[in-house]
Design an enzyme around this catalytic site. Structure first.
Site, PDB file in Angstrom:
ATOM      1  CG  HIS A   1      19.519  34.455  -2.245  1.00 46.58           C
ATOM      2  ND1 HIS A   1      19.702  33.712  -3.199  1.00 46.58           N
ATOM      3  CD2 HIS A   1      18.190  35.017  -2.303  1.00 46.58           C
ATOM      4  CE1 HIS A   1      18.770  33.549  -4.008  1.00 46.58           C
ATOM      5  NE2 HIS A   1      17.766  34.523  -3.376  1.00 46.58           N
TER       6      HIS A   1
ATOM      7  CG  ASP B   1      16.639  37.052  -5.770  1.00 45.59           C
ATOM      8  OD1 ASP B   1      16.576  35.805  -5.914  1.00 45.59           O
ATOM      9  OD2 ASP B   1      16.021  37.672  -4.938  1.00 45.59           O
TER      10      ASP B   1
ATOM     11  CG  ASP C   1      14.478  32.539  -2.967  1.00 44.21           C
ATOM     12  OD1 ASP C   1      13.760  32.382  -2.288  1.00 44.21           O
ATOM     13  OD2 ASP C   1      14.494  33.550  -3.701  1.00 44.21           O
TER      14      ASP C   1
ATOM     15  CG  HIS D   1      15.288  31.704  -7.879  1.00 45.22           C
ATOM     16  ND1 HIS D   1      16.631  31.423  -7.445  1.00 45.22           N
ATOM     17  CD2 HIS D   1      14.879  32.560  -7.082  1.00 45.22           C
ATOM     18  CE1 HIS D   1      16.781  32.004  -6.467  1.00 45.22           C
ATOM     19  NE2 HIS D   1      15.842  32.857  -6.362  1.00 45.22           N
TER      20      HIS D   1
END
Length: 1004
Positions: A262, A264, A374, A578
């Site tokens: 994951h 970001d 997330d 996000h």
């Protein structure tokens, strides 16, 4: 038998740490190291490889914050190592507890071929297995000295979050640069003992299996000569063969492991660094795929794939090969893993359009799943968007972070506002960074809430947040857990394979209706107001640009700006990631976001102006262009004509120093403090403001959450409040029919203008805040004389209801919530809307007065001032527009929400411009009018039922139509949906409540 369990367990820990793990690399020699520190931003690979380097030694400090250093490491494999496995061990100064959050590197060969990434849990580079003695070694490392923004004392304000304030002090100490022999037998012994020791610790103390493992471990430790670990490792492993071969019980839980990182797209690092994080991770994972035949890796976020393609073509070539083999898997089908609460209807749809289209165009792959591990909660409008994009599933993990209530399911069908249900899974492993530790696997088994009905769950496996991905150690652990007694079974699988199995075994899981509210991170609806306003403005400018460009293209041959709109949409979608749109990134990210939104506004403004001028032609007729989906000022939706002006507004002074605004529809009283003490709906004879209360009340709260400063607002913030009732000025506005209010508090200043537009039943509140507070929360309150147990909030393609009471802990937890353009409250025959042009957070509370009536208070969240990760969050000038709409139906709320976000545009031209399409029902709202993305010239119209009721409407095209198709969001015909009939350009549609429809109209 005496109980010596704790003695053996302690022995295992010490022997592993102090003897066996150090023996993995039994011999090493130092490499020669030289370095070039790039003077500014990252440079192309060729430049880094060719740069002049200077010697540097282990123990030296290196790396200014956000800098790039190119290390060259050289050496010769000793002749005595011939035939053995040799690796370069390159420790840039890593803290092994912070993978993804500090310095990282990408290793290249001298010809520029990428080898693999370096991070705190992945410091090795294979030289040869076996290696030749005397072999020359030469590697280059592009090392990023990203500072540690969130350290062991998290949420501490730091200047490191922006290149402009981070300073130049070196951040890291070069720790190890060696050639080393890898003893693979010892490495496997480490993994054997870790897996068994971790499994043993999770089994009941009285379980026979735990004791079988304990005795086997004891025998293995007895077999290890601590002065010759390498020479005795194979003997020690043989003592573990039987316990490692014992198969899992038939009822064991089954875990589908998906290789994962994951990443970001921005967070504690800027966008430009994410480009490199993705390249490092992709290089690592393609290398691991070459070494591990069972391993499967999934990567989401088409934007990140596009970055690799654009910036690292060598890595892209390896990625494409692995995708073709089915082992490097595009996941999620979205442009980024966006926030889902705040993006508007079209933006949420375009996340899937652009994401899925990228994977289809590049690989011919279509994703069935939305992949959002997330994201901070999920809006109730999302299920039908997922379905309309051609997807079937949703995966997330974040809801497990909720602080008040535990979500009751791990696998379920999620029902959205229109009745669409999506098969959804929350991995019970409760992390999207699973590392295959025994504690994680055991937690997944214990935690799984669907026992008896289902047996499968998913584990996203690999270091994430800042990237890194799966390690060879995780793969080795998974191999031992494939079929091991006492454990869940673990198998590497793609997301699609998991979902197929999960749905087949549990075809009728429980149903959850409505939003998936995260009981945490509520302040992300307010932090970084400039970013949020930039997003809202960009969404509406894109609507206008598409509408007017399509209309001009059909009517005048105006060149439709396909490429420009595609690029701008992707820019806006990226910034809905996000941690960007929610305001939880470092200062650098938000500084760049504000500048990007300004460029987007300028460019879209140019497209709009050019298209409108093409439509208007030459002339002197004053035209009002109406981009809203409803008629206003006599101008039809999507058209232009002279505005119809009706009514007038008056302002009179009250004896108490206040003012009265009156336009014949609404009479508003403003007291001498600039507070609204009356808003009388003249037709209904109904007062809006609760007795003894005042609206337009600014309220200031202390706001220091227990953690996650930019993310969280804790409920105790309500315990203290300051009503900002003192006014420096309450005077008539410059036009004589408005009221201007100035207040100062702390180091800040607020200027407001209250106005009643002629002929419209709404009080417009324009607020400018010069904000210089710290750890404060500013709200704008409207206490309403209205009794209701629920209220409506706009979401994507409709609205949904939340309670105004707190009967249960689930309701009490929603003390801060999201809306798009409006909230609406209603008694059976009368309602009130509060609309906005760029705020999302709000709260609604109710109280019973002494007279027996109910006061329901709507409070809009304007500004916060957290100090982490951006210590200057929101400092400066902000402008907001809100409107209070008394007597509003839900249809009025929808219409006024669009109105406040799409200001009128005026220019002179030859005459009226007819709309490209019209709809004869206000409840059917057109969200997009555009030309088809394939360049065919077809006109695409997207609309939905917006009032929550069934609708029968006629859509009329303002051009000759040769045919019509019902399509998905990607503008592909729906095979199971018959196209509606076309009669002289008129198309009859029937819609369920909130139903979303896309039509593709072929021009005759």
């Amino acid at each position: 038998m005496h109980d010596d369990r704790t003695l053996v367990e302690a022995r295992l820990r010490r022997v592993l740490d102090e003897r066996i793990r150090p023996a993995v690399y039994p011999e090493s020699v130092p490499l020669e190291v030289a370095v070039w520190h790039a003077p500014g931003e990252p440079v192309p690979v060729a430049e880094g490889l060719a740069a002049d380097v200077e010697p540097i030694t282990v123990g030296s400090r290196w790396g200014a914050p956000w800098g790039t250093s190119w290390f060259r490491v050289t050496g010769t494999v000793p002749e005595a190592w011939a035939g053995r496995t040799v690796e370069a061990v390159l420790d840039l100064g890593f803290d092994e507890n912070m993978p993804g959050f500090q310095c990282e590197g990408l290793v290249y060969r001298p010809d520029g071929t990428p080898v693999k990434g370096l991070n705190p849990r992945n410091q090795w580079v294979r030289i040869g297995a076996p290696v030749q003695g005397g072999e020359e070694v030469r590697l280059h490392v592009e090392a990023a000295s990203n500072p540690v923004v969130m350290d062991y004392r998290p949420f501490t304000p730091t200047p490191l979050g922006d290149l402009e304030t981070a300073g130049s002090d070196p951040q890291y100490t070069l720790t190890r640069m060696d050639l080393a022999v890898l003893d693979e037998t010892v490495w496997h012994l480490v993994t054997d003992l870790e897996v068994l020791g971790e499994l043993m610790a999770e089994l009941p103390v009285d379980a026979p299996r735990r004791w079988e493992i304990l005795r086997a471990v004891e025998r293995a430790l007895d077999a290890v000569d601590l002065q010759d670990v390498g020479g005795t490792a194979e003997r020690a492993r043989s003592r573990l063969t039987d316990v490692l071969a014992a198969p899992a019980v038939p009822s064991a839980h089954r875990i589908s492991a998906v290789g994962h990182a994951h990443i970001d797209s921005a967070w504690l690092w800027p966008l430009r660094e994410t480009v490199r994080k993705v390249a490092r991770t992709a290089a690592n994972m393609t290398a691991l795929l070459d070494d591990e035949p069972d391993f499967v890796f999934a990567m989401s976020q088409a934007q990140q794939w596009a970055w690799v393609k654009e910036h690292r073509p060598e890595v892209w070539a390896r990625v494409k090969k692995a995708v073709a083999e089915g082992r490097f898997v595009p996941a999620g089908g979205m442009w980024v893993e966006s926030d889902t609460n705040m993006p508007g209807s079209e933006a949420m749809a375009r996340q899937f359009v652009h994401g899925k289209r990228f994977f289809l165009d590049e690989f011919g792959v279509e994703n069935d799943e939305a992949w959002l591990p997330d994201t901070f909660g999920f809006a109730a409008g999302l299920p039908q968007i997922i379905k309309a994009a051609g997807s079937r599933y949703l995966l997330t993990q974040k809801i497990s972070w909720s602080r008040t209530n535990r979500f009751p399911h791990h696998t379920f069908r999620w029902e959205g506002i229109d009745g669409t249900r999506i098969f959804t899974h929350f991995p019970p492993v409760d992390t999207y960074n699973c590392s295959m530790r025994g504690a994680e696997i055991a937690h997944a088994v214990r935690n799984f809430k669907d026992k008896g009905a289902a047996r499968h769950s998913l584990a996203p496996t690999g270091w994430g947040d800042g990237g890194g991905g799966t390690t060879r150690e995780m793969v080795a652990k998974a191999a031992r857990l494939r079929d091991l007694e006492g454990s869940a079974t673990v198998t590497w699988e793609t997301p699609s394979a998991f979902f197929a199995k999960a749905e087949a075994e549990n075809p009728e899981p429980p149903v959850w209706v409505g939003e998936l509210y995260l009981e945490l991170h509520r302040a992300t609806l307010t932090s970084q107001a400039g970013t949020k306003q930039g997003n809202r403005r960009s969404e509406h400018l894109l609507r206008e640009a598409e509408l007017w460009a399509a209309t001009a293209a059909v009517r005048t041959g105006f060149p439709y700006p396909y490429a420009d709109l595609d690029r701008i949409w992707k820019t806006v979608l990226l910034h809905q990631f996000h941690d960007i749109l929610p305001g939880s990134s470092i200062a650098w990210v938000h500084r760049e976001a504000r500048a990007t939104y300004a460029r987007v506004a300028d460019e879209l403004g140019g497209i709009i102006d050019a298209a409108q001028r093409a439509l208007a032609g030459e002339g002197s007729v004053p035209l009002l262009f109406n981009a809203a989906p409803h008629t206003r000022s006599g101008v039809p939706a999507g058209g232009a004509r002279p505005a119809e002006v009706s009514g007038r507004t008056t302002r009179t002074e009250r004896p108490d120093g206040g003012h009265v605004l009156d336009n014949g529809l609404l009479r508003v009283g403003v007291d001498a403090r600039g507070l609204v003490d009356s808003a009388l709906d003249l037709a209904a004879g109904r007062e809006t403001i609760a007795p003894g209360r005042t609206g337009n009340l600014l309220q200031l709260h202390q706001d220091l959450p227990n953690m996650w400063d930019a993310w969280d607002v804790d409920e105790f913030y309500r315990n203290t409040v300051t009503d900002l009732t003192d006014a420096d000025e309450v005077t008539p506005g410059d036009d004589g029919v408005t009221v201007r209010i100035v207040r100062t508090f702390g180091a800040s200043r607020v200027t407001q203008v209250l106005s009643l537009p002629p002929g419209e039943k709404r009080l417009v509140v324009d607020t400018e805040v010069d904000w210089h507070e710290t750890e404060k929360f500013l709200k704008l309150a409207f206490p309403l004389d209205l009794h209701t147990d629920r209220y409506a909030s706009e979401t994507q393609f409709g609205h949904f209801f939340r309670p105004t009471h707190t009967n249960t802990s689930w309701e009490a937890a929603k003390f801060e919530a999201c809306n798009h353009r409006f909230v609406h409250l209603q008694e059976p025959d009368w309602g009130v809307a509060v609309v906005n042009d760029g705020t999302y957070g709000h709260d609604v509370t109710r109280a019973v007065r002494g007279d027996g009536g109910t006061t329901t208070t709507v409070r809009v969240s304007l500004l916060r001032a957290p100090r982490f990760p951006d210590p200057e969050t929101d400092q400066g000038v902000h402008r907001f527009r809100h409107a209070l709409v008394p007597g509003a139906s839900i249809g009025d709320a929808v219409r006024e929400g669009w109105r406040v976000n799409l200001p009128e545009r005026r220019l002179h031209g030859a005459g009226e411009v007819a709309p490209l399409v019209t709809v004869d029902r206000d409840s059917v709202v057109v969200t997009a009018v555009k030309l088809a993305d394939d360049g065919s010239g077809d006109v695409v119209v997207r609309f939905h039922e917006a009032h929550g009721a069934r609708a029968h409407a006629t859509l009329t095209a303002g051009f000759p139509v040769a045919g019509v198709e019902v399509t998905d969001l990607l503008e592909r015909p729906l095979a199971d949906t018959a196209p509606p009939a076309v009669d002289d350009g008129r198309i009859t549609v029937r819609l369920r409540p909130f139903e979303l429809t896309t039509l593709r109209l072929k021009q005759a």
